[in-house]
Design an enzyme around this catalytic site. Sequence first.
Site, mmCIF file in Angstrom:
data_model
loop_
_atom_site.group_PDB
_atom_site.id
_atom_site.type_symbol
_atom_site.label_atom_id
_atom_site.label_comp_id
_atom_site.label_asym_id
_atom_site.label_seq_id
_atom_site.Cartn_x
_atom_site.Cartn_y
_atom_site.Cartn_z
ATOM 1 N N GLU A 3 0.866 -1.168 0.000
ATOM 2 C CA GLU A 3 0.000 0.000 0.000
ATOM 3 C C GLU A 3 0.909 1.226 0.000
ATOM 4 O O GLU A 3 1.812 1.323 0.838
ATOM 5 C CB GLU A 3 -0.893 0.003 1.243
ATOM 6 C CG GLU A 3 -1.872 1.158 1.211
ATOM 7 C CD GLU A 3 -2.788 1.253 2.430
ATOM 8 O OE1 GLU A 3 -2.712 0.389 3.321
ATOM 9 O OE2 GLU A 3 -3.567 2.216 2.474
ATOM 10 N N ARG A 7 5.885 -12.814 9.390
ATOM 11 C CA ARG A 7 6.500 -11.540 9.067
ATOM 12 C C ARG A 7 7.842 -11.428 9.763
ATOM 13 O O ARG A 7 8.092 -12.083 10.773
ATOM 14 C CB ARG A 7 5.583 -10.356 9.389
ATOM 15 C CG ARG A 7 5.233 -10.183 10.845
ATOM 16 C CD ARG A 7 4.132 -9.123 11.033
ATOM 17 N NE ARG A 7 4.567 -7.807 10.622
ATOM 18 C CZ ARG A 7 3.910 -7.042 9.750
ATOM 19 N NH1 ARG A 7 2.807 -7.472 9.186
ATOM 20 N NH2 ARG A 7 4.336 -5.857 9.447
ATOM 21 N N LYS A 30 4.949 0.563 8.782
ATOM 22 C CA LYS A 30 4.945 1.893 8.176
ATOM 23 C C LYS A 30 4.289 2.915 9.097
ATOM 24 O O LYS A 30 4.742 4.049 9.186
ATOM 25 C CB LYS A 30 4.208 1.845 6.830
ATOM 26 C CG LYS A 30 5.060 1.256 5.720
ATOM 27 C CD LYS A 30 4.283 1.187 4.422
ATOM 28 C CE LYS A 30 3.301 0.046 4.457
ATOM 29 N NZ LYS A 30 2.540 -0.122 3.231
HETATM 30 P P1 ATP Z 1 3.044 -2.180 7.521
HETATM 31 O O1 ATP Z 1 2.353 -2.689 8.751
HETATM 32 O O2 ATP Z 1 4.466 -1.914 7.687
HETATM 33 O O3 ATP Z 1 2.305 -1.051 6.882
HETATM 34 P P2 ATP Z 1 1.782 -3.823 5.662
HETATM 35 O O4 ATP Z 1 1.708 -5.300 5.622
HETATM 36 O O5 ATP Z 1 0.554 -3.105 6.017
HETATM 37 O O6 ATP Z 1 2.997 -3.411 6.548
HETATM 38 P P3 ATP Z 1 1.876 -3.525 2.873
HETATM 39 O O7 ATP Z 1 2.214 -2.314 2.110
HETATM 40 O O8 ATP Z 1 0.500 -4.019 2.816
HETATM 41 O O9 ATP Z 1 2.313 -3.214 4.334
HETATM 42 O O10 ATP Z 1 2.913 -4.686 2.560
HETATM 43 C C1 ATP Z 1 3.183 -5.201 1.287
HETATM 44 C C2 ATP Z 1 3.587 -6.628 1.442
HETATM 45 O O11 ATP Z 1 4.713 -6.730 2.300
HETATM 46 C C3 ATP Z 1 2.478 -7.451 2.038
HETATM 47 O O12 ATP Z 1 2.316 -8.611 1.276
HETATM 48 C C4 ATP Z 1 2.959 -7.733 3.433
HETATM 49 O O13 ATP Z 1 2.504 -8.976 3.873
HETATM 50 C C5 ATP Z 1 4.477 -7.700 3.293
HETATM 51 N N1 ATP Z 1 5.104 -7.312 4.547
HETATM 52 C C6 ATP Z 1 4.887 -6.186 5.250
HETATM 53 N N2 ATP Z 1 5.602 -6.172 6.395
HETATM 54 C C7 ATP Z 1 6.300 -7.330 6.407
HETATM 55 C C8 ATP Z 1 7.231 -7.913 7.331
HETATM 56 N N3 ATP Z 1 7.573 -7.307 8.472
HETATM 57 N N4 ATP Z 1 7.758 -9.110 7.008
HETATM 58 C C9 ATP Z 1 7.423 -9.720 5.879
HETATM 59 N N5 ATP Z 1 6.562 -9.238 4.976
HETATM 60 C C10 ATP Z 1 5.997 -8.049 5.224
HETATM 61 MG MG MG Z 2 0.010 -1.376 7.138
HETATM 62 MG MG MG Z 3 -1.181 -3.925 4.208
#
Ligand code: ATP
Ligand code: MG
Ligand code: MG
Length: 550
Positions: free
Chosen positions: A32, A257, A267
Site C-alpha cells: 500500500e 512476518r 509503516k
Molecule cells: P506495515 O504494517 O508496515 O504497513 P503492511 O503489511 O501493512 O505493513 P503492505 O504495504 O500491505 O504493508 O505490505 C506489502 C507486502 O509486504 C504485504 O504482502 C505484506 O505482507 C508484506 N510485509 C509487510 N511487512 C512485512 C514484514 N515485516 N515481514 C514480511 N513481509 C511483510
Molecule cells: Mg500497514
Molecule cells: Mg497492508
Amino acid sequence: SENNRTNFIKNIIKDDLASGKHKSIVTRFPPEPNGYLHIGHAKSICLNFGLAEEFNGKVNMRFDDTNPLKEDEEYVNSIKEDVKWLGFNWDNLLFASDYFDEMYNRAVLLIKKGKAYVCDLSQEEIRETRGTLTEPGKESPYRNRSIEENLDLFERMKNGEFANGEKVLRAKIDMSSPNLNFRDPVIYRIAHSTHHNTGDKWCIYPMYSFAHPLEDAIEGITHSICTLEFEDQRPLYDWVVRECEMESVPRQIEFARLNLTNTVMSKRKLKLLVDEGVTDGWDDPRMPTISGVRRRGFTPEAIRAFCNEIGVAKADSTVDSRLLDHFLREDLQQKAPLAMAVLKPLKLVITNYPEGQTEMLEVENMAKNEEAGTRMVPFSRELYIERDDFMEEPVKKYRRFFVGNEVRLKGAYFVKCTDFVKDENGEIVEIHGTYDPETKSGSGFTGRKVKGTVHWVDANNCVPCEFRLFEPLILDNDPENEGKHFLDQINPNSLEVLQGYVEPTQIKDAKPLDKFQFVRNGFYSVDTKYTTDDKLVFNRIVPLKSSFKL
Ligand code: ATP
Ligand code: MG
Ligand code: MG
C-alpha cells in the site's frame, strides 16, 4: 545459494506445477503506498520476486491503493525505487485502483445474488454488534433490505448522495460464524477524498478484504503470499473469489512476518518516528526503511543474503539484527577499500622527524586481498591518532601509547611515546614520541617486536570530515512487550556526530554512497544528504567486530 531449509511455499508451488494445476506461476508484491518500504518488505520482495525467478514465472508490482486517505504519489515513487535498488524487476506495474470499475461491478453482482446489503449502522455500532469469539453477533436491522433497494442505495452511495460514514456495503454471510471475519464484513465505505490515481471519480472505496482477493484474481495471481495475520481472513478471501464468480482462483499462503530486534517494523510506526521528529525523515540512516539503510550504506546483496538465510517460516519470531550486520560485513569486506581515518583526534608529534618533510608510504588497498594493490599515503612530523590510543595511566594489558611504550604506526614506523602536553583544563592536547627509521614497514626489520599497532593520518595532509555513528533507535529488545509504547523507549544516544580526519589518497574522489573500511574501526559510506562540495560526511554502516556468532 538458495536456502531450501524452511521454504514450504516452494513445495506448494512444485506440487501445483507437477499436478498440472498451474502451467506457470504468477506472484505479486502488493504494497500500500502509505509509507516507505522497510526491511520486512524486503523479505516479502525477495520471496515473491525470487519465486517467480526460480520457477520461471511472472511477478507483478502492484500498488494496493484502495485507501485515498493515507496514500500518496511520493510513496509510489519511493517504493518503485526501493524494489529496483534491491535488484528486482517486475513483469507488470499495476495499480489496484485501475480495477475500481470491475470491483464495483462485482459488488453489484453480490447484491443481485442477495449476498451483500447496504447498512446504515455506524462503524461503532457495527463493531458493537459483531459479537465475540464466544458470543454470536447481532443481525443488522438493515440486513433484509430488498435487492432493488440495495442496488438503488449502492448506486446512490457511488453518486455521492451520502456523507462519509452514513452507509456501508456489507457482505451478507453469517452473523454467528465462529470466524469473526464472516460476520457480515464491510466491503465498501464512503470516503469523499481525492485519490492519487483516480482523482475525484470515486467517493466509495473497497475494503482490503474485498479488494485484495479480487486484485489477485483479476491479475491471474496463482500464489498470493501474505503475512500470518491474514490467516483468519483466508476463508473470506476464498468466499470473495467464489461469490464474485472470478474465473481465476488464486491461493492465499501465509508466512511469518520479519521482526528485528531494537526497531519497529511497520509503516504506521515508522511514520510516527518521522512525524514526531525522532528521526530526520524516512531515509534517516537509523531507520529500518530501505531508503534509510541505503543511505546508511547497506548493500542490496547483504540484504538479499540475509533474507535468504532467515528463510520462510510459519511462526512469528524476532530476528537478531546483528545477523544482518554479519551479512553486511561479509559483503563489504570484499567491496570497501581500506582507508585510515581518525574519528577522535589527538595530535602526535614525532620530535626526531625532520620538520617540513613529507614522505609517501605504501599501504594495502584492501584487507586480505593482494590483487587490489597498494596506494601511497603521506606521512610527516605531525600526525593524528585516536584519543583512545593513548592513556596517561595505562590499564593492565594496554598495548598502545603511554609514556615509555613503543607502538607500531600502521604501514609506517615504530614510535616510542616520550611525553604529553595538557591544556589549562587538564586535558591532554598532544603527545610526543620518537620514531626509529630502521623499523620502516616493509623493510624487513626484525630487531625487536612491539605489541600494539595503531592507525593514524598525517596532520599536514589530511581531510577534515564528519563521522556519524549510529546505535539502535529503540532500547528494548522487544519494543512492544508489557504494553510499553515504542515512543517511550527511544534510545537518546542513537546518533553520535564526530569531527575528525581521513587520509587524502583513498577518499580523494569519494562521492555519496561510496563505501570504505576505516582501519581498526568499521565500514563507512558517504552520506547523500549532508555531504557538500566542501565537506565529506561519513555514515558508519557497521563496526568491524561483533561478538555475535552465527
Ligand atoms: P506495515 O504494517 O508496515 O504497513 P503492511 O503489511 O501493512 O505493513 P503492505 O504495504 O500491505 O504493508 O505490505 C506489502 C507486502 O509486504 C504485504 O504482502 C505484506 O505482507 C508484506 N510485509 C509487510 N511487512 C512485512 C514484514 N515485516 N515481514 C514480511 N513481509 C511483510
Ligand atoms: Mg500497514
Ligand atoms: Mg497492508
